[in-house]
Scaffold this motif. Sequence first.
Motif, PDB file in Angstrom:
ATOM      1  N   UNK A  53     -12.069  14.129 -15.080  1.00 20.49           N
ATOM      2  CA  UNK A  53     -11.862  13.300 -15.964  1.00 20.49           C
ATOM      3  C   UNK A  53     -10.547  13.137 -16.302  1.00 20.49           C
ATOM      4  N   UNK A  54      -9.707  14.197 -16.679  1.00 19.61           N
ATOM      5  CA  UNK A  54      -8.059  14.341 -16.693  1.00 19.61           C
ATOM      6  C   UNK A  54      -7.441  13.255 -15.510  1.00 19.61           C
ATOM      7  N   UNK A  55      -7.875  13.520 -14.399  1.00 18.37           N
ATOM      8  CA  UNK A  55      -7.090  12.877 -12.973  1.00 18.37           C
ATOM      9  C   UNK A  55      -7.608  11.240 -13.358  1.00 18.37           C
ATOM     10  N   UNK A  56      -8.704  10.949 -13.503  1.00 12.60           N
ATOM     11  CA  UNK A  56      -9.188   9.663 -13.803  1.00 12.60           C
ATOM     12  C   UNK A  56      -8.432   8.624 -14.957  1.00 12.60           C
ATOM     13  N   UNK A  57      -8.510   9.630 -16.057  1.00 14.33           N
ATOM     14  CA  UNK A  57      -8.325   8.813 -17.296  1.00 14.33           C
ATOM     15  C   UNK A  57      -6.607   8.808 -17.430  1.00 14.33           C
ATOM     16  N   UNK A  58      -6.037   9.988 -16.741  1.00 16.45           N
ATOM     17  CA  UNK A  58      -4.530   9.869 -16.895  1.00 16.45           C
ATOM     18  C   UNK A  58      -3.818   8.804 -15.767  1.00 16.45           C
ATOM     19  N   UNK A  59      -4.349   8.514 -14.886  1.00 16.84           N
ATOM     20  CA  UNK A  59      -4.173   7.574 -14.055  1.00 16.84           C
ATOM     21  C   UNK A  59      -4.414   6.117 -14.488  1.00 16.84           C
ATOM     22  N   UNK A  66      -7.452   2.198  -9.215  1.00 20.02           N
ATOM     23  CA  UNK A  66      -8.323   3.233  -9.169  1.00 20.02           C
ATOM     24  C   UNK A  66      -8.465   4.315  -8.107  1.00 20.02           C
ATOM     25  N   UNK A  67      -8.962   5.592  -7.870  1.00 25.31           N
ATOM     26  CA  UNK A  67      -9.123   6.256  -6.842  1.00 25.31           C
ATOM     27  C   UNK A  67      -9.692   5.649  -5.460  1.00 25.31           C
ATOM     28  N   UNK A  68      -8.818   5.666  -4.610  1.00 20.91           N
ATOM     29  CA  UNK A  68      -9.143   5.079  -3.183  1.00 20.91           C
ATOM     30  C   UNK A  68     -10.724   5.396  -2.769  1.00 20.91           C
ATOM     31  N   UNK A  69     -11.725   4.341  -2.581  1.00 18.32           N
ATOM     32  CA  UNK A  69     -12.788   4.831  -2.135  1.00 18.32           C
ATOM     33  C   UNK A  69     -13.122   5.839  -1.021  1.00 18.32           C
ATOM     34  N   UNK A  89      -9.525  15.691  -6.541  1.00 17.95           N
ATOM     35  CA  UNK A  89      -8.243  14.616  -5.988  1.00 17.95           C
ATOM     36  C   UNK A  89      -8.401  13.440  -6.374  1.00 17.95           C
ATOM     37  N   UNK A  90      -7.164  12.567  -6.145  1.00 17.36           N
ATOM     38  CA  UNK A  90      -7.078  11.408  -6.626  1.00 17.36           C
ATOM     39  C   UNK A  90      -6.050  10.883  -5.724  1.00 17.36           C
ATOM     40  N   UNK A  91      -6.123   9.499  -5.289  1.00 23.27           N
ATOM     41  CA  UNK A  91      -5.180   8.785  -4.668  1.00 23.27           C
ATOM     42  C   UNK A  91      -5.386   7.328  -4.953  1.00 23.27           C
ATOM     43  N   UNK A  92      -4.210   6.885  -5.615  1.00 25.37           N
ATOM     44  CA  UNK A  92      -4.098   5.414  -6.000  1.00 25.37           C
ATOM     45  C   UNK A  92      -3.028   4.971  -5.172  1.00 25.37           C
ATOM     46  N   UNK A  93      -3.433   3.578  -4.559  1.00 24.66           N
ATOM     47  CA  UNK A  93      -2.354   2.943  -3.904  1.00 24.66           C
ATOM     48  C   UNK A  93      -2.028   1.600  -4.723  1.00 24.66           C
ATOM     49  N   UNK A  94      -0.730   1.117  -4.750  1.00 25.39           N
ATOM     50  CA  UNK A  94      -0.286   0.328  -5.559  1.00 25.39           C
ATOM     51  C   UNK A  94      -0.430  -1.102  -4.513  1.00 25.39           C
TER      52      UNK A  94
END
Length: 181
Positions: A53-59, A66-69, A89-94
Motif C-alpha cells: 500500500x505504501x508503494x502504491x499510494x506514494x507513487x 500505475x505499476x506496470x502490469x 516492488x513497483x515500476x512506473x513508466x512515464x
Amino acid sequence: MSRTIWVAVATAVIALGAAGCGTSDADTGAAAPSSPSPRPKGTGPLPEKVVRTDLDTSTADAGVPANAPDYARSIEERSDGSPLSCTVAFKGFGTKSTPVDLSSFEGVVSELGERDWQLSRKREDRKHTDGDIAESRTVLKQRGWTLIANYLVLADNGVITLFASEDACIKKIGADTGLLG
C-alpha cells in the motif's frame, strides 16, 4: 551488503524490469491518489500488505503512472524461498500524457517519508556527459524493511522503480541482511 548479493538483487530487478519495459501512449496515466496506509501498532516488521500500500499510494500521490502490469505479475508469481519471495516492488513508466522525471522521483521519496520511511543512504546521482541526471537512487528503511528507490531516464520518458525487501526474510533464506543498507 556483499557484492554477490547486490549483483543477485540487481540481476533480479533488471530481469523483472525486462518483463515490463514497454508502454504506450494509450496508458491511462497516474493511478488515483490515496491516503497513506494505517500503521499497525507495535515495533515489529510491517506486514507486506502495508508495504504494498505504501508503494502504491506514494507513487499515485506523486502522480506516477500505475505499476506496470507485466512487472507486477512477475513479482506476484515469485517462488517461495527465493529472494523475490521477500520483496514488494513497483515500476512506473512515464508516458507522453504522464511523464516521469526527477521531480516525480523526489515526490515519491517525499510521499514515502510521509509514510514513515526514513532515508538510510543519501541520494546518489549518475549524470550524462552533458551534466543532466540520468539515474538517481536512494535507500530508505522502515520497521524491518529496506527499500531501494530508483529513477532512470529512458528515451523521452523516465521510469521509477521501488524494490522493498523484508530484512528478516532475506536473512532467513541465506541472503545478506539488507539491500545496500
